[in-house]
Design an enzyme around this catalytic site. Structure first.
Site, PDB file in Angstrom:
ATOM      1  N   HIS A   1     -53.247 -11.437 -24.269  1.00  0.00           N
ATOM      2  CA  HIS A   1     -52.472 -12.544 -23.559  1.00  0.00           C
ATOM      3  C   HIS A   1     -51.917 -13.599 -24.711  1.00  0.00           C
ATOM      4  O   HIS A   1     -50.709 -13.824 -24.818  1.00  0.00           O
ATOM      5  CB  HIS A   1     -53.544 -13.827 -22.855  1.00  0.00           C
ATOM      6  CG  HIS A   1     -53.005 -14.970 -22.438  1.00  0.00           C
ATOM      7  ND1 HIS A   1     -53.075 -15.887 -22.974  1.00  0.00           N
ATOM      8  CD2 HIS A   1     -52.161 -15.032 -21.397  1.00  0.00           C
ATOM      9  CE1 HIS A   1     -52.303 -16.948 -22.407  1.00  0.00           C
ATOM     10  NE2 HIS A   1     -51.819 -16.214 -21.231  1.00  0.00           N
TER      11      HIS A   1
ATOM     12  N   CYS B   1     -30.979   7.088 -55.152  1.00  0.00           N
ATOM     13  CA  CYS B   1     -31.797   6.417 -54.793  1.00  0.00           C
ATOM     14  C   CYS B   1     -32.474   5.425 -55.603  1.00  0.00           C
ATOM     15  O   CYS B   1     -33.360   4.687 -55.360  1.00  0.00           O
ATOM     16  CB  CYS B   1     -32.874   7.331 -54.100  1.00  0.00           C
ATOM     17  SG  CYS B   1     -33.649   8.395 -55.163  1.00  0.00           S
TER      18      CYS B   1
END
Length: 801
Positions: A427, A758
């Protein structure tokens, strides 16, 4: 089961068009029962008591005017006033009771259900309001549900309580917020056969990632017993992700599993007691095990995709779903017990991507599951129970054991929410997403670690883990306007290590992942040296052995733990960017870094200079690590073949000589990773001068090159990049280094091989990216925060051309 008239409609008589007749929940149950049971989705049978029956109750008791007077002049901000009016309204409806003619119809329908399932059958009695489970307004849990209801007396009482629950405090507040007239909304009741998940498991499914809105996964949570505990946030459940595109092709594409604590489970009450359900503790061994097997996970994913497909077709647009499921412990069958539209991520506009960055850190007070990918700070307030809600002040950080729908009026005023219990579908998590505030759930000790009045910062911007820091910390929000940015010819890719960030990072426009670092996954998710898992008998220290046993609990073969967790980490990244290429670098720890893994000291040599020692390719065919590399290969094979993620490209780091590369490819083949089979490409890092000098030889055995500018600079300039004493000399823009890179790009082109980079340089220096474009590099891989900035630079350079 047709033939009922008046106030009863069986599930096979109703569909999604009947919201005004039977409410959102029942309309959806009827739609699925009617349309999807023939497609293999199992739904328990049942019937709806129509919304008109609620109006019949009000009319027969003559209480409508009294209810209207009770609600007149309501001040929702005054919690005491809201609570008082809500109780008065509920008491009026409970006092009215169920009219006899209506009760006769309910009783007759229940008798028919007992004919199908057995005498005195157990049912769930569920409220279904005409302003609930709508595509743009769900707020589940406004009204009450009653489980394990048996016999006439209990059924009549549960129905009466359901009608009254239309005036719970949170339902009143919800209607005011959404502009619904209290007396234009009515309540239907759903009465359906209980699934005996008290003897098995249950949970919640979303057909997208609840944190990022990533659409290509089914997200499943599971706990033991009845599912109410997950919804209420009373347990920290297991979590599973299934990748839809390859699952549809028949692959076992479970890309992620996360073990939850599952401390309690809700089961049926005792005998004839009025206690319909109760919570009991879960045995410790069961807590440490996943409560679903792979077959169940894939079955549920199949149900979820069928439901999403049906509702999407019906709405003529994508319709992500929020689904509740339960497994019957007597029959072993899996059932869907509710489905409604997902109303948070599916409603978001994604033209602007917000990224929160914490600029300073302080002592950590507690941690849990992060919800919302945001950061907030404020004064903490512990709320022990509903009775203390009135002490909460707007803007404070709500600290609680758990929350329920009754807390909703206060939660709307909170700056952030932290709970001891709960998972990402509880919830507190659901409401915080709807409100757009960060929440940390399942923190365990938040109400003890934090005190009322203490200033705290709640960060959910650091991956799956949410962290509560001491004090008010500075942070910034970066807005990325995605728009329809033109794509450059040069591929712009991303460097990524953390699987937790993969779904959110995939929203940034790019051409895939140029470097997925395996080391992060091994360090953070596995923690144990792979050789210590392959040969635990060689770990002589008793405490270390015990720690390894704890981490690998539930795995008969400890090496399987390494393979599964590594595959899940890499698979998550590959799925996030699918079908774009994801280049994963095989492990590139240095020997001292390997030694720091649990059990690593028994398998690693001591080296004077590990930076240029026993690392990369030289490890993979050496007897000291061959079996460890085989486990890495098994994991990559699992990603490509079992998960179906053939966009995964393998990259070998620190390969000094062509002969060494050949040996590594042989080792890979022994583990079933054969270059060229099933489209497998194998790249090599270009980070050693010899890679450039012998470019033709390396091109003969590898499909592409990724320039590691960090190591290439180090070895070209002879500088230890970890040494502070000579750090000033390290510079990727040195003319000699740039000449080496230019030669590498030219050599790759000459041999018809892919060239990429990279390393850190293009992320730090835009002019370096311009140089790479001029040299004709195929791809540039960047840190996520540099992708858009460098994309614009590359576009400019290409236009100058």
């Amino acid at each position: 089961m047709k033939g009922q008239s008046g106030y009863i409609r069986w599930f096979d008589e109703i569909g999604i068009e009947d919201v005004q007749l039977v409410g959102g929940k029942n309309a959806s149950l009827g739609e699925m029962y009617r349309e999807l049971t023939s497609k293999g989705v199992k739904i328990p049978n049942g019937f709806a008591v129509t919304a008109e029956s609620y109006r019949r109750l009000l009319k027969s008791a003559g209480i409508l005017d009294s209810l209207k007077k009770t609600m007149a002049g309501l001040d929702k901000a005054d919690l005491a006033d809201l609570a008082g009016r809500g109780k008065t309204a509920r008491d009026l409806i409970l006092g009215a009771g169920i009219p006899d003619d209506l009760w006769e119809e309910i009783k007759t329908a229940y008798d028919r259900l007992c004919e199908e399932y057995g005498p005195d059958t157990d049912v769930a009695v569920r409220s279904s309001a005409t302003a609930e489970d709508l595509p743009t307004a769900s707020f589940a849990g406004q009204q009450e549900t009653y489980l394990n209801v048996r016999g006439y007396h209990a059924l009549r009482e549960a129905c009466s309580k359901c009608f009254a629950s239309l005036f719970t405090d949170r339902a009143i507040s919800y209607r005011v917020d959404n502009g619904f007239d209290h007396f234009q909304v009515a309540l239907s009741i759903g009465i359906m056969k209980m699934v005996r998940s008290d003897l098995a498991t249950s949970g919640v499914i979303f057909t997208l990632d609840t944190e990022t809105g990533f659409r290509d996964v089914v997200f499943i949570t599971a706990c033991y017993g009845l599912g109410e505990n997950i919804v209420q946030g009373a347990v920290n459940p297991d979590e599973y992700y299934v990748f839809k595109p390859t699952c549809r092709k028949g692959h076992s594409s479970i890309i992620r599993k996360k073990l939850g604590e599952k401390k309690i489970k809700m089961i049926y009450g005792l005998g004839d007691s009025k206690l319909l359900t109760r919570n009991v503790e879960v045995a410790e061994a069961d807590r440490k095990r996943f409560c679903l097997n792979d077959d169940d996970i894939l079955t549920l994913a199949g149900y979820a995709m069928a439901i999403e497909d049906h509702y999407s077709e019906k709405a003529a647009r994508p319709s992500p779903m929020d689904i509740e499921w339960a497994k019957d412990g007597e029959t072993g069958e899996l059932f869907i017990v509710q489905a409604r539209p997902e109303t948070v991520q599916s409603q978001k506009e994604i033209d602007i991507l917000e990224t929160y960055h914490l600029e300073k850190r302080s002592p950590v007070l507690t941690r849990g599951r992060g919800v919302g990918e945001k950061i907030a700070s404020g004064s903490a307030r512990i709320i022990p129970d509903v009775a203390h809600l009135s002490t909460f002040k707007p803007g404070e950080v709500l600290i609680a054991n758990t929350t329920t729908p009754d807390w909703e009026p206060v939660m709307k005023t909170a700056g952030a929410i932290v709970t001891n219990r709960g998972g990402r579908t509880c919830h507190a998590a659901i409401v915080s997403r709807e409100l757009g505030i960060p929440a940390v759930v399942g923190a365990g000790n938040a109400t003890e670690a934090i005190r009322t009045g203490q200033e705290v910062t709640v960060s959910c911007a650091e991956g799956d883990e949410g962290v509560i820091y001491e004090g008010i910390l500075p942070f910034r929000v970066e807005e990325l306007h995605l728009g329809k940015l033109e794509r450059p010819k040069t591929k712009i890719m991303m460097n990524l290590a953390n699987p937790d960030m993969a779904f959110s990072m995939s929203m940034i426009p790019c051409d895939g992942v140029g470097l997925a670092r395996m080391e992060f996954i091994i360090n953070s998710c596995i923690k144990v040296h792979p050789m210590a898992l392959a040969h635990p008998e060689m770990v002589r220290d008793g405490e270390t052995r015990k720690e390894i046993d704890e981490i690998t609990f539930g795995y008969e073969n400890k090496a399987d733990f390494f393979v599964e967790k590594l595959a899940e980490g890499v698979g998550t990244i590959a799925a996030a960017f699918y079908p774009k290429p994801v280049i994963v670098r095989m492990s590139d720890f240095k020997s001292n870094e390997y030694a720091s893994l649990i059990g690593g000291e028994y398998f690693e040599p001591e080296e004077e200079n590990p930076m240029i020692g026993f690392r990369g390719a030289s490890r993979y065919y050496d007897e000291k690590y061959r079996e460890g590399f085989a486990l890495e290969c098994r994991a990559m094979k699992r990603v490509r073949e079992e998960m179906g993620l053939t966009n995964l490209v393998i990259m070998i780091p620190f390969c000094r000589r062509v002969e060494e590369g050949e040996k590594v490819l042989e080792e890979m083949a022994l583990s079933g990773l054969v270059k060229g089979e099933n489209g497998l490409e194998v790249y090599v890092m270009c980070e050693i001068p010899n890679n450039i000098m012998e470019m033709d030889g390396f091109s003969r055995i590898f499909d592409g090159f990724s320039i590691g500018s960090n190591d290439l600079t180090q070895l070209t300039l002879g500088v230890d990049r970890d040494s502070a004493l000579v750090a000033r000399i390290f510079d990727e823009r040195d003319p000699g280094v740039m000449k080496m890179i230019a030669m590498a790009i030219e050599g790759a082109k000459r041999n018809g091989r892919h060239s990429g980079i990279c390393g850190q340089a293009p992320s730090d220096y835009p002019e370096f990216a311009e140089f790479l474009v001029k040299e004709g590099i195929d791809s540039i891989s960047l840190n996520p925060d540099s992708v858009m900035k460098v994309t614009l630079k590359v576009l400019e350079e290409e236009k100058r051309g």
